[in-house]
Enzyme design. Structure first.
Site, PDB file in Angstrom:
ATOM      1  CG  ASN B  77      -0.376   0.655   2.413  1.00  0.00           C
ATOM      2  OD1 ASN B  77      -0.325   1.882   2.524  1.00  0.00           O
ATOM      3  ND2 ASN B  77       0.128  -0.167   3.338  1.00  0.00           N
ATOM      4  CB  ALA B  78       1.874   3.791  -1.830  1.00  0.00           C
ATOM      5  N   GLY B  80      -0.381   7.192   1.561  1.00  0.00           N
ATOM      6  CA  GLY B  80       0.173   8.541   1.700  1.00  0.00           C
ATOM      7  C   GLY B  80      -0.494   9.359   2.795  1.00  0.00           C
ATOM      8  CG  LEU B  81       0.830   9.540   6.353  1.00  0.00           C
ATOM      9  CD1 LEU B  81       1.772  10.569   6.977  1.00  0.00           C
ATOM     10  CD2 LEU B  81       0.398   8.525   7.415  1.00  0.00           C
ATOM     11  CB  CYS B 138       4.082   6.721   7.262  1.00  0.00           C
ATOM     12  SG  CYS B 138       3.106   6.437   5.776  1.00  0.00           S
ATOM     13  CE  LYS B 173       2.283   0.561  12.878  1.00  0.00           C
ATOM     14  NZ  LYS B 173       0.886   0.628  12.407  1.00  0.00           N
ATOM     15  CG  ASN B 200       4.573   1.210   9.717  1.00  0.00           C
ATOM     16  OD1 ASN B 200       3.874   0.811   8.776  1.00  0.00           O
ATOM     17  ND2 ASN B 200       4.475   2.428  10.209  1.00  0.00           N
ATOM     18  N   GLY B 256       0.857  -9.256   9.845  1.00  0.00           N
ATOM     19  CA  GLY B 256       0.373 -10.483   9.212  1.00  0.00           C
ATOM     20  C   GLY B 256      -0.511 -11.373  10.065  1.00  0.00           C
ATOM     21  N   GLY B 277      -4.294  -5.982  11.186  1.00  0.00           N
ATOM     22  CA  GLY B 277      -4.347  -4.938  10.177  1.00  0.00           C
ATOM     23  C   GLY B 277      -4.965  -5.439   8.886  1.00  0.00           C
TER      24      GLY B 277
END
Lengths: 321, 315
Positions: B77-78, B80-81, B138, B173, B200, B256, B277
């Site tokens: 995933n990207a 981007g907050l 991130c 984190k 993360n 995972g 997650g």
């Protein structure tokens, strides 16, 4: 679960579907029918998020199912192509898919009595405008499914409905042909050649990029040709479209230029389908925002958008698609 | 092993940096929105704790799409907050979170220590926020990795935020994209972290061989899902045995997790709590099925309290 246009959909649930049928429709498209608990209300345009049944609570066994196809991790979103109440308290949900990757290869391996997990119904629905006498459904390739179900709902609302359906060639049209019906090639006249649309009292204009069936050209070109002689006032017409983004953009342009109401059913890759993962963004115009646009989520704010709201990819303005 | 312990008699509760969790299963930031999204599928108040999507000072649109792609046993995933920004979070999202009655942990991100500190301080004032989790890692935002890959910068960041978070638990984190995650854990603890979330996503990339283009618009993204679980277990084990156990700083383990077996692994490696997650996308009810499985497992083993499992790895 009777579809009454204008009702609001039921909240989504996670349900297990039992495979009733999984049939090839044409060279690359299949129709998967899953039986599950009755859903009180779902509407055309909504989708199902489909995946393998969950592994059994950590018992280290392979997932249920008889296939040896690769198992996808994430669900995939499919427009609902049809939904019927059966056996009193069950319903059958149809999805039509084209085999393109891991998930659809898994789907093609499903046999009757196999299980699949569904989040359903998700997303918004095609709005049905009161006062529009004519509804035209313009679909290309695998954009056909939501329009099939929409034609069923519109047929009950006593509008004049016409479908304009295109594909690259005849082998990729996921429709059942009535061989006794001649298929017009001029783009001006519709026929009852598709059994699926004919069942919903919807005549259809077929088009193909290579001219192997019906009008030669894509569905947006067929729309333009049909409109030129249909004698329908723009204000009496609503167009619904689903298909490749270039096709929908062309249909949207055509309609916006003529002030014809138009709704597009967008497709995006999505992980969750429920508004959490933020994958499936669609850029929409927003007058109040500093740069004039913002993202909405295809899963919860779509998949159906009013055509004029979408910022199409070549619109400039620095929009990041 | 036979026992007379019933699954209902097992105590799943955990104390975590001053927060009491009825069970150890939390959501991982960015996979469950702001709370209401999964309400149709799961009683959100049945979670051990709820962790929000990252909150930044200003609203962020995030990256262009495609933002996610499935890979073998995982996904990249990207995003981007992408988030609504601090003020809209407070006015629009807090009212639902305040009704949950469980610890709510706000994930906080920023461009620099001042943004982290300002956002954290504002959230610290909100009664229903029990913890602030600093998203120092991130991988999808320019510069976002600096704090998580440089121990000196990480310690400075946590030190800056520390005095601004007076009431809520301060959680850091950690990124797995480092040579020695124990060194980063030590830096976070020196800066004043009361708990460590780990891990993360792993930095990753995938390419479309037909078009020769990256599958993500951002080119690179963060890998999550079952593919990364062994990496996460090993890192939790390392940080627990080298830093956290002796420092008395609890670990929230993630990476995972799909089922109760995965959770037991994380606890044995040293995690006090866990977060689900990616698997929430697959099955939003995962936290509940995990708790059911954990109760049965502990009852079968004759272990009355989940906390008896933490760090019990035999080597």
């Amino acid at each position: 679960m009777t579809v009454t246009v204008g009702d609001s959909p039921s909240p989504p649930r996670m349900l297990v579907g039992c495979v009733i049928a999984n049939q090839a429709l044409c060279r690359e498209h299949f129709r998967l029918t899953l039986r599950t608990e009755a859903i009180e209300n779902a509407l055309p345009g909504q989708f199902v998020h489909l995946g393998p049944p969950s592994a059994d609570a950590g018992d280290d066994v392979s997932r249920k199912g008889t296939s040896f196809a690769p198992i996808p991790l994430l669900r995939r979103a499919f427009s609902i192509a049809g939904m019927r109440l059966v056996e009193g308290d069950r319903c059958d949900i149809d999805v039509i898919y084209r085999v393109v990757g891991t998930a659809t290869t898994w789907m093609a391996s499903l046999r009757p009595d196999d299980a699949a997990s569904m989040l359903v119904p998700l997303g918004n629905a095609f709005p049905v405008s009161k006062g529009k006498k004519y509804a035209w459904l313009v679909g290309g390739g695998v954009g056909l499914p939501p329009l099939l179900w929409l034609s069923e709902a519109l047929n009950r609302s006593s509008r004049s409905v016409t479908a304009i359906i295109g594909a690259r060639n005849r082998d990729l049209l996921a429709l059942t042909f009535d061989e006794s019906v001649e298929i017009p090639v001029d783009g001006y006249s519709a026929s009852r050649v598709s059994a699926e649309f004919a069942a919903n009292d919807t005549p259809v204009i077929l088009s193909s990029d290579d001219g192997s069936v019906g009008f030669r050209g894509h569905a947006a070109a067929a729309l333009e040709t049909y409109y030129s002689r249909a004698g329908v006032a723009a204000g009496d017409l609503v167009v619904y479209t689903c298909g490749p983004e270039l096709l929908m953009r062309a249909v949207a342009r055509f309609c916006l230029d003529r002030s014809i109401e138009c709704h597009v059913c967008m497709e995006r890759a999505m992980a969750c389908g429920t508004g959490t993962c933020q994958s499936c963004v669609v850029a929409v115009h927003e007058a109040g925002s500093p740069d004039g646009w913002r993202y909405e989520l295809c899963c919860t704010q779509g998949p159906v958008f009013e055509a004029g709201r979408i910022v199409w990819p070549d619109s400039g303005g620095g929009v990041q698609h | 092993m036979s026992s007379s312990l019933s699954p209902e008699g097992v105590d799943l509760s955990v104390q975590l940096a001053g927060m009491r969790l009825a069970n150890p299963v939390m959501t991982a930031s960015g996979t469950s929105g702001y709370g209401p999204e999964y309400a149709p599928f799961i009683d959100v108040s049945s979670l051990g704790a709820f962790v929000t999507k990252a909150v930044t000072a200003q609203e962020r649109k995030g990256n262009p799409q495609p933002r996610t792609v499935e890979t073998a046993a995982g996904m990249l995933n990207a995003i981007g907050l992408a988030n609504v920004g601090l003020e809209r979070f407070v006015t629009e999202k807090i009212p639902f979170l305040a009704t949950l009655g469980i610890p709510v942990i706000a994930n906080v991100a920023g461009h620099d220590p001042d943004e982290f500190a300002m956002v954290s301080a504002r959230l610290d004032e909100i009664p229903c926020i029990s913890g602030v989790e600093l998203n120092v890692s991130c991988p999808n935002v320019s510069g976002g990795l600096d704090y998580s890959t440089n121990a000196t910068q990480l310690e400075a960041l946590v030190t800056t935020v520390r005095p601004r978070v007076r009431r809520a638990a301060l959680i850091v984190k950690l990124s797995p994209n480092v040579t020695d995650i124990a060194e980063m854990a030590r830096a976070a603890v020196r800066g004043g972290a009361e708990a460590l979330s780990m891990i993360n996503t792993l930095s990753g990339m995938a390419i479309n061989v037909d078009t020769f283009r990256p599958l993500l618009a951002n080119v690179t993204g963060g890998l999550s899902g079952p593919a990364i679980k062994p990496v996460a277990i090993r890192m939790v084990h390392k940080v627990y045995s080298e830093v956290a156990r002796d420092a008395g700083v609890p670990i929230i383990g993630m990476g995972g997790i799909q089922n109760w077996r995965d959770v037991v692994e994380f606890h044995l490696a040293g995690a006090s709590a866990v977060a689900v997650g990616t698997n929430l996308f697959v099955d939003p009810t995962t936290p509940n099925t995990i708790c059911t499985g954990l109760r049965q497992f502990l009852a079968d083993k004759g272990i009355p309290r989940l906390t008896d499992l933490i760090g019990q790895l035999r080597t």
